[in-house]
Structure formats: structure tokens, C-alpha cells
Motif scaffolding. Structure first.
Motif, mmCIF file in Angstrom:
data_model
loop_
_atom_site.group_PDB
_atom_site.id
_atom_site.type_symbol
_atom_site.label_atom_id
_atom_site.label_comp_id
_atom_site.label_asym_id
_atom_site.label_seq_id
_atom_site.Cartn_x
_atom_site.Cartn_y
_atom_site.Cartn_z
ATOM 1 N N LEU A 177 4.723 -6.040 -14.900
ATOM 2 C CA LEU A 177 5.164 -4.656 -14.768
ATOM 3 C C LEU A 177 4.237 -3.993 -13.756
ATOM 4 N N ILE A 178 4.811 -3.431 -12.698
ATOM 5 C CA ILE A 178 4.022 -2.951 -11.563
ATOM 6 C C ILE A 178 4.318 -1.480 -11.315
ATOM 7 N N SER A 179 3.288 -0.658 -11.402
ATOM 8 C CA SER A 179 3.403 0.774 -11.127
ATOM 9 C C SER A 179 2.830 1.035 -9.740
ATOM 10 N N VAL A 180 3.613 1.675 -8.880
ATOM 11 C CA VAL A 180 3.223 1.874 -7.483
ATOM 12 C C VAL A 180 3.134 3.365 -7.172
ATOM 13 N N GLU A 181 2.039 3.773 -6.555
ATOM 14 C CA GLU A 181 1.907 5.159 -6.101
ATOM 15 C C GLU A 181 2.431 5.252 -4.671
ATOM 16 N N GLY A 182 3.718 5.126 -4.535
ATOM 17 C CA GLY A 182 4.355 5.119 -3.218
ATOM 18 C C GLY A 182 5.810 4.730 -3.403
ATOM 19 N N SER A 183 6.442 4.218 -2.361
ATOM 20 C CA SER A 183 7.855 3.867 -2.418
ATOM 21 C C SER A 183 8.082 2.587 -3.215
ATOM 22 N N LEU A 184 8.871 2.697 -4.280
ATOM 23 C CA LEU A 184 9.217 1.516 -5.064
ATOM 24 C C LEU A 184 10.052 0.544 -4.244
ATOM 25 N N TYR A 185 10.876 1.062 -3.350
ATOM 26 C CA TYR A 185 11.762 0.203 -2.577
ATOM 27 C C TYR A 185 10.992 -0.607 -1.537
ATOM 28 N N GLU A 186 9.988 -0.005 -0.945
ATOM 29 C CA GLU A 186 9.157 -0.752 -0.005
ATOM 30 C C GLU A 186 8.375 -1.841 -0.741
ATOM 31 N N ALA A 187 7.866 -1.501 -1.928
ATOM 32 C CA ALA A 187 7.135 -2.488 -2.731
ATOM 33 C C ALA A 187 8.068 -3.607 -3.181
ATOM 34 N N ASP A 224 5.217 -4.616 -24.604
ATOM 35 C CA ASP A 224 3.788 -4.932 -24.626
ATOM 36 C C ASP A 224 3.153 -4.619 -23.273
ATOM 37 N N ALA A 225 3.806 -5.063 -22.182
ATOM 38 C CA ALA A 225 3.279 -4.814 -20.838
ATOM 39 C C ALA A 225 3.274 -3.322 -20.529
ATOM 40 N N LYS A 226 4.299 -2.618 -20.989
ATOM 41 C CA LYS A 226 4.394 -1.176 -20.770
ATOM 42 C C LYS A 226 3.245 -0.438 -21.465
ATOM 43 N N GLU A 227 2.953 -0.827 -22.716
ATOM 44 C CA GLU A 227 1.846 -0.205 -23.443
ATOM 45 C C GLU A 227 0.522 -0.488 -22.746
ATOM 46 N N CYS A 228 0.345 -1.725 -22.290
ATOM 47 C CA CYS A 228 -0.897 -2.088 -21.594
ATOM 48 C C CYS A 228 -1.066 -1.299 -20.302
ATOM 49 N N LEU A 229 0.044 -1.034 -19.614
ATOM 50 C CA LEU A 229 -0.020 -0.261 -18.373
ATOM 51 C C LEU A 229 -0.496 1.160 -18.663
ATOM 52 N N VAL A 230 0.040 1.762 -19.706
ATOM 53 C CA VAL A 230 -0.372 3.120 -20.098
ATOM 54 C C VAL A 230 -1.842 3.138 -20.491
ATOM 55 N N ILE A 231 -2.245 2.178 -21.321
ATOM 56 C CA ILE A 231 -3.631 2.124 -21.798
ATOM 57 C C ILE A 231 -4.589 1.836 -20.651
ATOM 58 N N GLY A 232 -4.228 0.884 -19.797
ATOM 59 C CA GLY A 232 -5.094 0.527 -18.671
ATOM 60 C C GLY A 232 -5.364 1.697 -17.756
ATOM 61 N N LYS A 233 -4.321 2.518 -17.512
ATOM 62 C CA LYS A 233 -4.499 3.716 -16.682
ATOM 63 C C LYS A 233 -5.379 4.743 -17.380
ATOM 64 N N LYS A 234 -5.133 4.968 -18.668
ATOM 65 C CA LYS A 234 -5.892 5.973 -19.401
ATOM 66 C C LYS A 234 -7.365 5.615 -19.494
ATOM 67 N N TYR A 235 -7.649 4.319 -19.682
ATOM 68 C CA TYR A 235 -9.031 3.875 -19.824
ATOM 69 C C TYR A 235 -9.659 3.485 -18.489
ATOM 70 N N ASP A 236 -8.873 3.617 -17.407
ATOM 71 C CA ASP A 236 -9.366 3.360 -16.051
ATOM 72 C C ASP A 236 -10.030 1.990 -15.949
ATOM 73 N N ILE A 237 -9.308 0.975 -16.410
ATOM 74 C CA ILE A 237 -9.843 -0.384 -16.405
ATOM 75 C C ILE A 237 -9.954 -0.900 -14.977
ATOM 76 N N LYS A 238 -11.089 -1.488 -14.677
ATOM 77 C CA LYS A 238 -11.402 -1.932 -13.312
ATOM 78 C C LYS A 238 -10.373 -2.935 -12.792
ATOM 79 N N ASP A 239 -10.117 -2.890 -11.500
ATOM 80 C CA ASP A 239 -9.212 -3.784 -10.764
ATOM 81 C C ASP A 239 -7.738 -3.444 -10.960
ATOM 82 N N GLN A 240 -7.414 -2.544 -11.894
ATOM 83 C CA GLN A 240 -6.034 -2.107 -12.129
ATOM 84 C C GLN A 240 -5.083 -3.261 -12.458
#
Length: 314
Positions: free
Chosen positions: A116-126, A196-212
Motif C-alpha cells: 500500500l503506497i501513499s504518495v504526496e503528489g500525482s497518483l497517476y504519475e506514480a 492490516d497494511a492500511k492500519e500500518c500506514l496510518v500508524i507509521g505516519k503518526k509515529y514518524d517511523i524512519k525510512d517511511q
């Protein structure tokens, strides 16, 4: 690697028809019209799955536009859309025939991985960047809700996650976060892996886990902290908030790296590029300021839980 862009190139070359294909976001997907004036062209709307696009051709080829549109839409559906829709149906609980899944998504017959990949930019380009990396036989990549979702069978999953992140950040200059979860054999496990991946994405962002990059299997502790009752979180936050907020960035980095290194002083000092004695001095300061010595396992456990809750609250 045969892909949609390769097909468009072949189509233009074999028919002798020059055209431009632009996504609804304005991204140029293909262009063989270079040097042709806009006044010499016509625009036709076409459908690429659930998305629309603009097909631009020369006026002199107007009679061929309908056939060109049909050919492009059909190939897109053949390569992408049928698989995309099948995955969406599974994730949203729509009934799907097992035989259809087995024929269309054969990698689900064995153990697979969901990214699951969250992009701060164009989803279509990614999306286009990932389709250049992975063909449709090895993985299916779609836009689902507000993220990219990729499913396939991979060895060295962590290396693939790093490669995906590097491709998006270097090619698109866009920050991205990646979480991944194992999908055991069978389509019934796909939805739970996504959640599961969605929850991890939310948690990883909130806890600012290194390497993203967030591996579901290695985030059990963080998931447990995230699901602590609001009342317990408030009690810990009230006790630690002012202390944590007073720390400068060096101390924050020290805490994060020391924890990441399993409370190993020598390894953490090496990762922080500081002398071992400097690290010990910082750990003594943390102990003096908070009353918790994070070199002691039991005290460290309480401290780390409180630290994550504080990061979540910011």
C-alpha cells in the motif's frame, strides 16, 4: 517489458497515425504528435477503466478516430481494468467466482504480498512509474481510494519496498510512504491483508517511523500501543508530555535510534555518528529529566509507549 506505453508506440508506428493521450489529471501518457499545431488537431474523450482521458489526433485522421479509440480502450481493459475491478470487488466484498480469480490473478493461488503506497503528489504519475517496473504478469498495480495498491508474489519483499520508494522519490521527486502485508493463499485473505497494511500506514505516519517503509510483521508493538484505550493514553500523556516537548531534536533522534537499535549503546552511537560517551551522557540526561532510565528494559517499555503516544498526539 511489454506494457501499455509499448502498445501505444506500436499502434502509432504500425498505423501511421500520430496521436496524443492525456489522462484526466493532465499527465501525458503518450505523444507522437510533436510538432503538430493544436489548430490541426481534434480531441476525443475515451475511457481507461473508470478514468477518462483525452485522445488528440490530426484532423486529417478524423475518420480513423473511432477505431483508434476502440483499440486503445480494449487494450487498456485487457491489460489492466479487468484485474483492477476484480481486486476491487474482492476488497469491497462483492461476490466473485473462484475460477475467475484463479485464472485472472494466479499469484493469489500461492502466498503473495500486498503493498500500500501513499504518495504526496500525482497518483497517476506514480502508477505509471510502477507499471514501468512491474509487468502485469508479476504484479497488479491499481489506484484504490487515495493510495496505490500493488499485489504480487515477490522474493526479498523489503528490497522491493525500497526499490518502489526509490523509484517514486527519484523519478517524481515526491515523498511516499509504503506499508506491506503478507497475503496467505486464497482470496479470502486479501481484504484482511489490505486492512492490516492500511492500519500500518496510518500508524507509521503518526509515529514518524524512519525510512517511511512499514512492515506489518514488525509493527506489532506499535499496533498494540496505537490501540491502547484513550483513557490510558491520556494518563501517560499527562505524565510525560511536558518532558518530551522540552527535548531538542538531538535528544529526540537519540531516543528513536537507541530504541531502533534494541537499546544497544555501541550500535546506536555508531548510527548516530557520536562517541559512545556522548550517547551515555544523553541517556543520563533523559533519565534525570524524566525519571526513566531507558537502558533498563522495564523502564524503557513504559517510556517507549509514552513516547509513541506523545508523537501520535502532535
Amino acid at each position: 517489458m511489454y506494457n501499455f506505453n509499448g502498445f501505444l508506440q506500436e499502434l502509432s508506428s504500425e498505423t501511421g497515425i500520430k496521436f496524443n493521450l492525456i489522462s484526466q489529471e493532465g499527465m501525458e501518457m503518450f505523444n507522437s504528435l510533436e510538432g503538430i499545431k493544436a489548430s490541426q488537431c481534434i480531441t476525443t474523450q475515451i475511457s481507461l477503466g473508470k478514468q477518462s482521458a483525452r485522445l488528440i489526433t490530426e484532423i486529417e485522421n478524423e475518420k480513423c478516430t473511432s477505431l483508434l479509440k476502440y483499440t486503445i480502450e480494449r487494450k487498456y481493459n485487457e491489460l489492466y481494468y479487468l484485474k483492477e475491478q476484480l481486486i476491487i470487488d474482492i476488497l469491497e466484498g462483492t461476490g466473485v467466482a473462484t475460477e475467475v480469480v484463479d485464472n485472472t490473478l494466479p499469484f493469489l493461488l500461492k502466498e503473495a504480498t500486498l503493498f500500500l503506497i501513499s504518495v504526496e503528489g500525482s497518483l497517476y504519475e506514480a502508477l505509471n512509474a510502477l507499471k514501468q517496473l512491474y509487468d502485469e504478469e508479476s504484479a497488479v498495480t491499481i489506484i484504490y481510494r487515495d493510495s496505490l495498491l500493488m499485489i504480487g508474489s515477490f522474493e526479498e519483499v523489503d528490497e522491493h519496498a525500497k526499490s518502489i520508494k526509490e523509484s517514486i522519490t527519484s523519478d517524481l521527486f515526491s515523498k511516499c510512504y509504503i506499508s506491506y502485508a503478507n497475503v496467505p493463499k486464497g482470496t479470502c485473505n486479501l481484504k484482511s491483508a489490505y486492512e492490516d497494511a492500511k492500519e500500518c500506514l496510518v500508524i507509521g505516519k503518526k509515529y514518524d517511523i524512519k525510512d517511511q517503509i512499514f512492515d506489518s510483521e514488525s509493527m506489532i508493538f506499535e499496533k498494540a500501543v496505537y490501540n491502547i484505550s484513550p483513557k490510558a493514553k491520556k494518563e501517560l500523556l499527562d505524565r510525560f508530555q511536558s518532558k518530551f516537548s522540552s527535548f531538542d531534536q538531538d535528544i529526540i533522534n537519540t531516543i528513536e535510534e537507541f530504541v531502533r537499535c534494541g537499546l544497544n549503546i555501541s550500535e546506536a552511537a555508531k548510527k548516530l555518528y557520536i562517541h559512545r560517551n556522548t550517547l551515555i551522557y544523553r541517556l543520563d540526561k533523559i533519565s534525570k529529566d524524566t525519571g526513566y532510565d531507558i537502558r533498563d528494559f522495564k523502564q524503557a517499555a513504559i517510556f517507549i509507549i509514552a513516547f509513541l503516544i506523545w508523537k501520535e498526539s502532535r
